[in-house]
Design a protein around this motif. Structure first.
Motif, PDB file in Angstrom:
ATOM      1  N   LEU A 232       3.652  51.054 -28.261  1.00 40.62           N
ATOM      2  CA  LEU A 232       3.881  52.215 -29.113  1.00 40.62           C
ATOM      3  C   LEU A 232       2.979  53.351 -28.628  1.00 40.62           C
ATOM      4  N   ASP A 233       3.348  53.897 -27.476  1.00 42.68           N
ATOM      5  CA  ASP A 233       2.520  54.912 -26.835  1.00 42.68           C
ATOM      6  C   ASP A 233       2.470  56.209 -27.630  1.00 42.68           C
ATOM      7  N   VAL A 234       3.401  56.388 -28.550  1.00 46.23           N
ATOM      8  CA  VAL A 234       3.392  57.590 -29.383  1.00 46.23           C
ATOM      9  C   VAL A 234       2.123  57.648 -30.227  1.00 46.23           C
ATOM     10  N   TYR A 235       1.537  56.497 -30.547  1.00 50.91           N
ATOM     11  CA  TYR A 235       0.289  56.452 -31.315  1.00 50.91           C
ATOM     12  C   TYR A 235      -0.933  56.463 -30.410  1.00 50.91           C
ATOM     13  N   LEU A 236      -0.894  55.721 -29.311  1.00 44.95           N
ATOM     14  CA  LEU A 236      -1.987  55.688 -28.351  1.00 44.95           C
ATOM     15  C   LEU A 236      -1.448  55.035 -27.077  1.00 44.95           C
ATOM     16  N   SER A 237      -1.815  55.594 -25.941  1.00 44.35           N
ATOM     17  CA  SER A 237      -1.277  55.085 -24.689  1.00 44.35           C
ATOM     18  C   SER A 237      -1.802  53.684 -24.384  1.00 44.35           C
ATOM     19  N   THR A 238      -1.045  52.961 -23.572  1.00 49.16           N
ATOM     20  CA  THR A 238      -1.477  51.624 -23.170  1.00 49.16           C
ATOM     21  C   THR A 238      -2.825  51.683 -22.472  1.00 49.16           C
ATOM     22  N   GLU A 239      -3.027  52.656 -21.614  1.00 49.42           N
ATOM     23  CA  GLU A 239      -4.304  52.761 -20.890  1.00 49.42           C
ATOM     24  C   GLU A 239      -5.474  52.912 -21.852  1.00 49.42           C
ATOM     25  N   LYS A 240      -5.319  53.757 -22.862  1.00 47.04           N
ATOM     26  CA  LYS A 240      -6.405  53.947 -23.829  1.00 47.04           C
ATOM     27  C   LYS A 240      -6.612  52.692 -24.677  1.00 47.04           C
ATOM     28  N   ARG A 241      -5.523  52.010 -25.011  1.00 49.07           N
ATOM     29  CA  ARG A 241      -5.654  50.763 -25.766  1.00 49.07           C
ATOM     30  C   ARG A 241      -6.414  49.717 -24.947  1.00 49.07           C
ATOM     31  N   VAL A 242      -6.074  49.618 -23.680  1.00 44.31           N
ATOM     32  CA  VAL A 242      -6.760  48.669 -22.801  1.00 44.31           C
ATOM     33  C   VAL A 242      -8.229  49.040 -22.662  1.00 44.31           C
ATOM     34  N   ASP A 243      -8.520  50.310 -22.433  1.00 47.30           N
ATOM     35  CA  ASP A 243      -9.914  50.743 -22.271  1.00 47.30           C
ATOM     36  C   ASP A 243     -10.733  50.464 -23.531  1.00 47.30           C
ATOM     37  N   THR A 244     -10.097  50.611 -24.694  1.00 44.07           N
ATOM     38  CA  THR A 244     -10.795  50.323 -25.955  1.00 44.07           C
ATOM     39  C   THR A 244     -11.169  48.849 -26.034  1.00 44.07           C
ATOM     40  N   ILE A 245     -10.240  47.978 -25.676  1.00 45.48           N
ATOM     41  CA  ILE A 245     -10.537  46.541 -25.685  1.00 45.48           C
ATOM     42  C   ILE A 245     -11.627  46.212 -24.676  1.00 45.48           C
ATOM     43  N   VAL A 246     -11.560  46.797 -23.496  1.00 48.37           N
ATOM     44  CA  VAL A 246     -12.588  46.551 -22.484  1.00 48.37           C
ATOM     45  C   VAL A 246     -13.970  46.906 -23.024  1.00 48.37           C
ATOM     46  N   GLU A 247     -14.070  48.032 -23.717  1.00 43.46           N
ATOM     47  CA  GLU A 247     -15.367  48.439 -24.268  1.00 43.46           C
ATOM     48  C   GLU A 247     -15.799  47.524 -25.408  1.00 43.46           C
ATOM     49  N   LEU A 248     -14.876  47.111 -26.239  1.00 46.21           N
ATOM     50  CA  LEU A 248     -15.220  46.187 -27.321  1.00 46.21           C
ATOM     51  C   LEU A 248     -15.709  44.851 -26.759  1.00 46.21           C
ATOM     52  N   VAL A 249     -15.048  44.372 -25.724  1.00 42.40           N
ATOM     53  CA  VAL A 249     -15.497  43.139 -25.082  1.00 42.40           C
ATOM     54  C   VAL A 249     -16.895  43.335 -24.499  1.00 42.40           C
TER      55      VAL A 249
END
Length: 318
Positions: A232-249
């Motif tokens: 659902l890239d209209v809410y947030l792009s896949t790249e930003k979603r992935v980067d968020t998880i990377v930082e949380l990890v």
């Protein structure tokens, strides 16, 4: 170990395997369908069987389907699909509303015109303990919502009924939240007041935000983060979603992360062709085919992925 109810019966939590914690088979308003939808039941069931078998072939073993009252839950149709796939389908009870309770409940309940024990709790308990309608299928978890309107009286009533049911049964809870209003914090507070263990709560749609401080606060409070709208890239792009998880990890929160798409085999909110054109990645295969390789490329380990897809969904029930 714990017993988890699926559409085809109970399994041990160790059998869940790779799990997407927030997917739908059908999102379908039955009243609308009966009056206005051009619906081919046999074909739509066949399409769903194909989609879920494709997902199984992509390596996913289980989906949690939080389709409840307000989203068109109809278990006999889900049973037809489940009978033709090896993918585990785990269904929920609860109520989906952004504002008010349905009219069937507005006059019945504690302190209302017909003063009686909360009928929502009675309904949720039946779905968990006895089964949904006459299908014999038992709900394994609960679902409620807190969206942009916030904690309206109707939303609070449903959330407290969900919390009370969870406290009585031990069933975990998934909450549709709006992270941009920080409503996950409100859900944690209200459900906590009803005795729900925060570790038994998935705060759905947390992945729509890249506000690391907000997400870290939710995780520190003990709940699971539903990073569950991939595609659902209209809410947030896949790249930003992935980067968020990377930082949380990186910050040590891998044991608080769950994954999904919030996709469906059929949803009547959109024309299917238009949906595919506008959101081409919003499908069940996006995580196994695209997201997991991106996470690995950015330094998330295989063990981290196993934690997000296997260990955390198991812990939700255990």
């Amino acid at each position: 170990m714990a017993t988890v109810q699926t559409v085809k019966g109970p399994i041990d939590s160790s059998e869940l395997g790779w799990t997407l914690v927030h997917e739908h088979v059908f999102v379908l308003g039955e009243e609308y369908r009966l009056n206005y939808e051009d619906w081919d039941e046999e074909q739509k069931v066949a399409d769903a069987i194909r989609d879920l078998n494709d997902l199984k072939a992509a390596g996913i073993d289980t989906i949690f389907d939080p389709t409840v009252l307000g989203l068109g839950r109809y278990i006999p149709r889900i049973q037809k699909v489940a009978a033709e796939t090896d993918l585990n389908i785990v269904v929920a009870t609860g109520l989906y509303t952004y504002n008010d309770v349905p009219h069937q409940f507005e006059h019945r309940g504690p302190g209302l015109l017909f003063d009686q024990p909360e009928p929502l709790v009675e309904m949720f308990l039946k779905d968990i303990n006895e089964g949904i309608a006459d299908t014999g299928v038992k709900a394994a978890f609960l679902k409620c919502v807190i969206e942009e309107p916030g904690l309206t009286p109707g939303v609070e009533r449903v959330m407290r009924a969900v919390g009370q049911t969870s406290s009585q049964t031990g069933a975990p809870v998934t909450v549709h939240t709006n992270p941009h209003t920080r409503s996950g914090l409100v859900a944690q507070k209200v459900l906590g007041e009803e005795g729900v263990d925060p570790a038994k709560i998935v705060l759905g749609h947390s992945g729509d935000s890249d506000d690391i401080d907000y997400l870290s606060e939710l995780a520190e409070n003990g709940s699971l983060l539903g990073m569950d709208r991939f595609g659902l890239d209209v809410y947030l792009s896949t790249e930003k979603r992935v980067d968020t998880i990377v930082e949380l990890v990186r910050r040590g929160y891998v044991e608080k992360i769950t994954l999904a798409h919030d996709a469906s085999c059929f949803i009547d909110y959109f024309d299917p062709k238009a949906k595919a054109e506008v959101q081409p990645n919003w499908n069940f295969r996006h995580i196994p085919e695209d997201v997991l390789p991106m996470l690995l490329e950015k330094g998330v380990s295989e063990d981290d992925i196993d934690t997000m897809l296997v260990k955390n969904p198991r812990r939700y029930f255990e």
